[in-house]
Design a protein around this motif. Structure first.
Motif, mmCIF file in Angstrom:
data_model
loop_
_atom_site.group_PDB
_atom_site.id
_atom_site.type_symbol
_atom_site.label_atom_id
_atom_site.label_comp_id
_atom_site.label_asym_id
_atom_site.label_seq_id
_atom_site.Cartn_x
_atom_site.Cartn_y
_atom_site.Cartn_z
ATOM 1 N N SER A 162 -70.970 -117.861 -12.922
ATOM 2 C CA SER A 162 -70.533 -116.590 -13.513
ATOM 3 C C SER A 162 -70.972 -115.442 -12.613
ATOM 4 C CB SER A 162 -71.157 -116.384 -14.892
ATOM 5 O OG SER A 162 -70.867 -117.466 -15.738
ATOM 6 N N ASP A 163 -70.245 -114.351 -12.688
ATOM 7 C CA ASP A 163 -70.642 -113.143 -11.965
ATOM 8 C C ASP A 163 -71.175 -112.108 -12.938
ATOM 9 O OD1 ASP A 163 -70.087 -113.994 -9.460
ATOM 10 O OD2 ASP A 163 -68.231 -112.858 -9.196
ATOM 11 N N ASP A 183 -68.628 -98.890 -15.152
ATOM 12 C CA ASP A 183 -68.522 -97.769 -16.094
ATOM 13 C C ASP A 183 -69.611 -97.810 -17.161
ATOM 14 O OD1 ASP A 183 -66.223 -97.066 -14.712
ATOM 15 O OD2 ASP A 183 -64.926 -98.224 -16.043
ATOM 16 N N GLY A 184 -70.814 -98.111 -16.734
ATOM 17 C CA GLY A 184 -71.937 -98.108 -17.661
ATOM 18 C C GLY A 184 -72.003 -99.318 -18.580
ATOM 19 N N MET A 185 -71.109 -100.298 -18.360
ATOM 20 C CA MET A 185 -71.123 -101.486 -19.216
ATOM 21 C C MET A 185 -71.449 -102.733 -18.391
ATOM 22 S SD MET A 185 -67.757 -100.700 -21.530
ATOM 23 C CE MET A 185 -66.769 -100.086 -20.173
ATOM 24 N N TRP A 186 -71.949 -103.735 -19.092
ATOM 25 C CA TRP A 186 -72.319 -104.997 -18.438
ATOM 26 C C TRP A 186 -71.368 -106.100 -18.833
ATOM 27 C CZ3 TRP A 186 -75.930 -105.071 -14.713
ATOM 28 C CH2 TRP A 186 -76.783 -103.963 -14.636
ATOM 29 N N PHE A 187 -70.935 -106.866 -17.838
ATOM 30 C CA PHE A 187 -70.006 -107.966 -18.111
ATOM 31 C C PHE A 187 -70.461 -109.239 -17.409
ATOM 32 C CE2 PHE A 187 -67.476 -104.048 -18.137
ATOM 33 C CZ PHE A 187 -66.841 -104.147 -19.364
ATOM 34 N N LEU A 188 -70.044 -110.367 -17.976
ATOM 35 C CA LEU A 188 -70.135 -111.629 -17.254
ATOM 36 C C LEU A 188 -68.718 -112.129 -17.049
ATOM 37 C CD1 LEU A 188 -73.079 -113.437 -19.081
ATOM 38 C CD2 LEU A 188 -73.053 -112.722 -16.676
ATOM 39 N N PHE A 217 -73.817 -103.395 0.747
ATOM 40 C CA PHE A 217 -73.469 -103.719 -0.637
ATOM 41 C C PHE A 217 -73.829 -102.562 -1.559
ATOM 42 C CE2 PHE A 217 -73.723 -107.688 1.537
ATOM 43 C CZ PHE A 217 -72.770 -108.488 0.932
ATOM 44 N N ARG A 218 -72.873 -102.193 -2.427
ATOM 45 C CA ARG A 218 -73.189 -101.204 -3.457
ATOM 46 C C ARG A 218 -74.301 -101.761 -4.338
ATOM 47 N NH1 ARG A 218 -69.509 -101.862 -6.885
ATOM 48 N NH2 ARG A 218 -68.257 -103.313 -5.683
ATOM 49 N N TRP A 219 -75.073 -100.875 -4.969
ATOM 50 C CA TRP A 219 -76.186 -101.358 -5.801
ATOM 51 C C TRP A 219 -75.676 -102.260 -6.918
ATOM 52 C CZ3 TRP A 219 -76.893 -101.072 -11.014
ATOM 53 C CH2 TRP A 219 -76.087 -100.162 -11.738
ATOM 54 N N ASN A 220 -74.401 -102.009 -7.351
ATOM 55 C CA ASN A 220 -73.902 -102.761 -8.503
ATOM 56 C C ASN A 220 -72.823 -103.772 -8.118
ATOM 57 O OD1 ASN A 220 -71.951 -100.931 -7.876
ATOM 58 N ND2 ASN A 220 -71.604 -100.210 -9.961
ATOM 59 N N ALA A 221 -72.811 -104.204 -6.869
ATOM 60 C CA ALA A 221 -71.867 -105.258 -6.491
ATOM 61 C C ALA A 221 -72.146 -106.509 -7.329
ATOM 62 C CB ALA A 221 -72.008 -105.579 -5.003
ATOM 63 N N ALA A 222 -71.087 -107.259 -7.618
ATOM 64 C CA ALA A 222 -71.229 -108.422 -8.501
ATOM 65 C C ALA A 222 -72.219 -109.434 -7.939
ATOM 66 C CB ALA A 222 -69.867 -109.078 -8.685
ATOM 67 N N GLN A 223 -72.998 -110.047 -8.825
ATOM 68 C CA GLN A 223 -73.963 -111.063 -8.394
ATOM 69 C C GLN A 223 -73.678 -112.396 -9.082
ATOM 70 O OE1 GLN A 223 -76.214 -110.997 -6.070
ATOM 71 N NE2 GLN A 223 -77.154 -112.972 -6.532
ATOM 72 N N PRO A 224 -73.525 -113.469 -8.286
ATOM 73 C CA PRO A 224 -73.240 -114.775 -8.890
ATOM 74 C C PRO A 224 -74.464 -115.389 -9.586
ATOM 75 C CG PRO A 224 -72.728 -114.729 -6.525
ATOM 76 C CD PRO A 224 -73.537 -113.513 -6.832
ATOM 77 N N VAL A 270 -60.921 -117.585 -15.274
ATOM 78 C CA VAL A 270 -62.061 -116.684 -15.344
ATOM 79 C C VAL A 270 -62.001 -115.950 -16.675
ATOM 80 C CG1 VAL A 270 -63.178 -114.665 -14.355
ATOM 81 C CG2 VAL A 270 -62.209 -116.401 -12.854
ATOM 82 N N VAL A 271 -63.106 -116.005 -17.410
ATOM 83 C CA VAL A 271 -63.177 -115.362 -18.720
ATOM 84 C C VAL A 271 -64.203 -114.250 -18.668
ATOM 85 C CG1 VAL A 271 -63.649 -115.720 -21.165
ATOM 86 C CG2 VAL A 271 -62.645 -117.555 -19.812
ATOM 87 N N ARG A 272 -63.816 -113.092 -19.148
ATOM 88 C CA ARG A 272 -64.753 -111.975 -19.142
ATOM 89 C C ARG A 272 -65.345 -111.773 -20.529
ATOM 90 N NH1 ARG A 272 -62.832 -105.874 -18.419
ATOM 91 N NH2 ARG A 272 -62.531 -106.144 -20.643
ATOM 92 N N VAL A 273 -66.658 -111.690 -20.606
ATOM 93 C CA VAL A 273 -67.281 -111.273 -21.863
ATOM 94 C C VAL A 273 -68.146 -110.057 -21.585
ATOM 95 C CG1 VAL A 273 -67.300 -113.609 -22.833
ATOM 96 C CG2 VAL A 273 -69.321 -112.753 -21.620
#
Ligand SMILES: [Zn+2]
Length: 388
Positions: free
Chosen positions: A162-163, A168-173, A108-115, A4-7
């Protein structure tokens, strides 16, 4: 092997607003589906789809793909919940907490990860952008960044699902990629690694990893936690939860760094890595070295996991050895005696007189056992006599 790679995404404010709206829509839909699942007693992905697919597509503006992922996410959440119930992680049958989990729908929290699958997300690695589906239409040219390793990984491998994650106010894949596993090197000896509380890790070359400074930090955190626990107010509890999360992240970073350094050293010297058996390591380390301060026990299991996967990626053999008596046995003459350990830090052999740092001595024994363990597995013809 799968990695798994995070960007990190670098969306414009408009793009960020679209991502925000999308994650909210997907998770509101997920909570809605979870409620339906409870009401109807339908928990399987396929069955659930028949009940809710068309409705959530319309109600929340989801595309076909997103709707299917939402439903699968809900089905997976119930599967996990059932496994946790079975394992007794929500308390005993009849307890209030368990009762809540059993009767209330999963939320589900509003910001739970989405595939996201390949049809909802595509990568333009040359331009370092992605094109991503949102409820406000497809966003093109969303920039991303990452470390050199991360960028190379997504550019050179096939990216699967990808998820999308907001933290913390940032967006990741979090992109899952498939990489070919390198062949294991033929090791010229083993780098033995001892794990303990005083020094998280100590290798047989005498290098120690994360000792005093880390423990100082952990003691300060411990004092802070205690103060907050005594307070017990709601805000103190919230602060405590935040601190715990932050500390866990810090610990994971430390473990990543240690694992990386050890694997790099093994690669540089053409050696394999020997560690004590990872199952039950947490309990063993805690029992073996009682500490004056009660620190939260370190996640050696996590460190072992990082080591195993980084070693595998680098083609470095990793051998788990029997840890018994590694701290009481002399690395030079093999003499075993409790009294070889006059104190926590010192090893002093009562037979041959060798003196060493206790963790260093243990690491040397682990290295030796690594050589033996490796030989036992990888010496197929050694036992058969040579007839000429
Ligand atoms: Zn000795």
């Amino acid at each position: 092997m799968k990695l798994v790679v995070r960007v990190k995404l670098l969306p414009t404010p408009e793009q960020a607003a679209a991502l925000d709206a999308t994650l909210r829509a997907c998770n509101t839909a997920a909570s809605d589906v979870a409620a339906t699942a409870r009401e109807t007693g339908t928990y399987r992905n396929y069955d659930l789809r028949k009940h809710v697919y068309a409705r959530i597509k319309d109600d929340y503006g989801l595309g076909a793909q997103a709707a299917q992922h939402v439903i699968k996410k809900v089905a997976d959440a119930y599967t996990t919940m059932k496994a946790n119930l079975k394992a007794g992680r929500y308390g005993k049958p009849g307890s209030k907490r368990r009762g809540n989990v059993e009767t209330n729908p999963v939320r589900f929290r509003w910001n739970a990860a989405q595939p996201y699958d390949a049809r909802m997300l595509s990568w333009q690695t040359d331009a370092r952008t992605v094109s991503i589906w949102t409820t406000c239409g497809r966003l093109k040219g969303v920039a991303y960044t990452g470390s050199a390793d991360q960028l190379k990984a997504v550019a050179t491998s096939k990216v699967g699902e990808s998820d999308l994650v907001h933290r913390d106010g940032m967006w990741f894949l979090y992109a899952s990629i498939e990489v070919a596993e390198p062949e294991l090197i033929d090791p010229a000896g083993f780098l033995g690694v001892d794990m303990g509380i005083a020094n998280i890790a100590y290798d047989c070359d005498g290098t120690r990893y994360a000792g005093d400074r880390l423990n100082g930090y952990r003691r300060r955190q411990l004092r802070l936690r205690k103060r907050l626990q005594v307070k017990g107010s709601k805000s103190a509890r919230r602060l405590l939860a935040r601190r715990n999360k932050k500390e866990a992240r810090h610990a994971a970073n430390v473990n990543h760094r240690i694992a990386k350094t050890i694997v790099t050293e093994a690669v540089r010297t053409g050696r394999g890595i020997a560690v004590e058996q990872l199952t039950g390591i947490r309990e063993r380390v805690r029992l073996r070295k009682p500490q004056r301060v009660t620190l939260h026990s370190w996640s050696f299991h996590q460190l072992g996991g990082f080591l195993a996967y980084k070693a595998r990626r680098a083609g470095v053999p990793l051998v788990e050895v029997d840890p018994r008596y590694t701290s009481q046995t002399c690395h030079r003459c093999g003499h075993r005696d409790k009294r070889n350990r006059p104190d926590q830090e010192t090893f002093h052999c009562r037979s041959c007189g060798v003196v060493a740092h206790a963790d260093h001595n243990a690491a040397l024994n682990i290295a030796q056992r690594g050589v033996e363990g490796w030989g036992a597995v990888n010496r197929p013809h050694a036992a058969s006599p040579c007839i000429q």
